[in-house]
Design an enzyme around this catalytic site. Structure first.
Site, PDB file in Angstrom:
ATOM      1  N   TYR A  19     131.153 -86.237   9.024  1.00  0.00           N
ATOM      2  CA  TYR A  19     132.409 -86.716   8.439  1.00  0.00           C
ATOM      3  C   TYR A  19     132.470 -86.612   6.917  1.00  0.00           C
ATOM      4  O   TYR A  19     133.498 -86.929   6.328  1.00  0.00           O
ATOM      5  CB  TYR A  19     132.648 -88.171   8.873  1.00  0.00           C
ATOM      6  CG  TYR A  19     132.788 -88.321  10.379  1.00  0.00           C
ATOM      7  CD1 TYR A  19     133.796 -87.653  11.068  1.00  0.00           C
ATOM      8  CD2 TYR A  19     131.910 -89.108  11.115  1.00  0.00           C
ATOM      9  CE1 TYR A  19     133.926 -87.773  12.442  1.00  0.00           C
ATOM     10  CE2 TYR A  19     132.034 -89.246  12.494  1.00  0.00           C
ATOM     11  CZ  TYR A  19     133.043 -88.569  13.153  1.00  0.00           C
ATOM     12  OH  TYR A  19     133.181 -88.685  14.506  1.00  0.00           O
ATOM     13  N   HIS A  70     142.196 -84.604  12.160  1.00  0.00           N
ATOM     14  CA  HIS A  70     140.789 -84.965  12.373  1.00  0.00           C
ATOM     15  C   HIS A  70     139.936 -84.393  11.262  1.00  0.00           C
ATOM     16  O   HIS A  70     140.145 -83.237  10.844  1.00  0.00           O
ATOM     17  CB  HIS A  70     140.291 -84.434  13.720  1.00  0.00           C
ATOM     18  CG  HIS A  70     141.032 -85.023  14.868  1.00  0.00           C
ATOM     19  ND1 HIS A  70     140.828 -86.313  15.295  1.00  0.00           N
ATOM     20  CD2 HIS A  70     142.018 -84.514  15.650  1.00  0.00           C
ATOM     21  CE1 HIS A  70     141.652 -86.578  16.288  1.00  0.00           C
ATOM     22  NE2 HIS A  70     142.390 -85.501  16.521  1.00  0.00           N
TER      23      HIS A  70
HETATM   24  O1  CA2 Z   1     137.005 -86.078  13.320  1.00  0.00           O
HETATM   25  C1  CA2 Z   1     137.729 -87.088  13.298  1.00  0.00           C
HETATM   26  O2  CA2 Z   1     138.467 -87.351  12.363  1.00  0.00           O
HETATM   27  C2  CA2 Z   1     137.658 -88.099  14.466  1.00  0.00           C
HETATM   28  O3  CA2 Z   1     138.993 -88.546  14.713  1.00  0.00           O
HETATM   29  C3  CA2 Z   1     136.791 -89.236  13.983  1.00  0.00           C
HETATM   30  C4  CA2 Z   1     136.515 -90.283  15.072  1.00  0.00           C
HETATM   31  C5  CA2 Z   1     136.024 -89.632  16.351  1.00  0.00           C
HETATM   32  O4  CA2 Z   1     135.920 -90.599  17.373  1.00  0.00           O
HETATM   33  C6  CA2 Z   1     136.944 -88.525  16.815  1.00  0.00           C
HETATM   34  O5  CA2 Z   1     136.377 -87.928  17.967  1.00  0.00           O
HETATM   35  C7  CA2 Z   1     137.116 -87.473  15.732  1.00  0.00           C
HETATM   36  C8  CA2 Z   1     135.447 -91.273  14.689  1.00  0.00           C
HETATM   37  C9  CA2 Z   1     135.480 -91.798  13.317  1.00  0.00           C
HETATM   38  C10 CA2 Z   1     134.250 -92.613  13.122  1.00  0.00           C
HETATM   39  O6  CA2 Z   1     133.851 -92.439  11.819  1.00  0.00           O
HETATM   40  C11 CA2 Z   1     132.625 -92.857  11.448  1.00  0.00           C
HETATM   41  C12 CA2 Z   1     132.303 -92.617  10.148  1.00  0.00           C
HETATM   42  C13 CA2 Z   1     131.072 -93.003   9.691  1.00  0.00           C
HETATM   43  C14 CA2 Z   1     130.171 -93.624  10.528  1.00  0.00           C
HETATM   44  C15 CA2 Z   1     130.503 -93.855  11.848  1.00  0.00           C
HETATM   45  C16 CA2 Z   1     131.747 -93.465  12.306  1.00  0.00           C
END
Ligand code: CA2
Length: 150
Positions: free
Chosen positions: A25, A102
């Site tokens: 991310y 995303h």
């Molecule tokens: O890629 C994306 O933007 C997502 O929407 C992000 C979601 C995930 O469940 C989707 O499949 C794709 C999750 C965001 C969680 O973000 C975190 C960031 C740092 C640590 C843990 C989770």
């Protein structure tokens, strides 16, 4: 509220950005992304309502609010992308221009992330560009809003 407001909604766990999983991310925090998005929105002539919630019902309420008050909507539904019929229904009922966003390319990840339940209710999807994807989404929304009004 000004008629040129756009809503940029962020779903569950996106408040954790920058703290874990930077290989997926990136290093930007949600506050960094909000600041960058506000700047770009202003350049594009938009006011920006930038929000995050971990609660599905709150996101549904905000989609409905956006449809009543805004000219366009960008949503990163987070994990609800893959599960939420409630968000799908809210998006389908909203008639304003809508973009799903995303950070990661969900199509190259686990099989359960490759299906977006919500995608059929939006005009377009931006995925896989990391934090700069927020800027790309605002620019794409500008085109959508202009094509609806010209
Ligand atoms: O890629 C994306 O933007 C997502 O929407 C992000 C979601 C995930 O469940 C989707 O499949 C794709 C999750 C965001 C969680 O973000 C975190 C960031 C740092 C640590 C843990 C989770």
């Amino acid at each position: 509220m000004a008629t040129d407001t756009v809503y940029l909604l962020n779903g569950p766990n996106l408040n954790l950005l920058g703290q874990r999983e930077p290989e997926i991310y990136g290093h930007a925090t949600l506050a960094d992304i909000e600041a960058q998005s506000k700047k770009r929105a202003k350049e594009l002539g938009f006011g920006l309502e930038f929000r995050q919630s971990n609660a599905e019902g709150t996101l549904v309420d905000w989609v409905q609010e956006a449809d009543a008050k805004a000219v366009g909507l960008i949503i990163n539904p987070g994990g609800y992308t893959h599960t939420s019929i409630a968000l799908l229904d809210a998006l389908a009922a909203a008639s304003l221009p809508k973009i799903e966003l995303h950070l990661s390319n969900i199509h190259t990840r686990e099989e359960f992330r490759q299906k977006s339940v919500t995608a059929s209710a939006v005009d377009g999807i931006i995925a896989g560009f990391g934090a700069p994807g927020y800027r790309l989404a605002l620019e794409a929304l500008k085109s959508l809003v202009e094509s609806r009004t010209t």
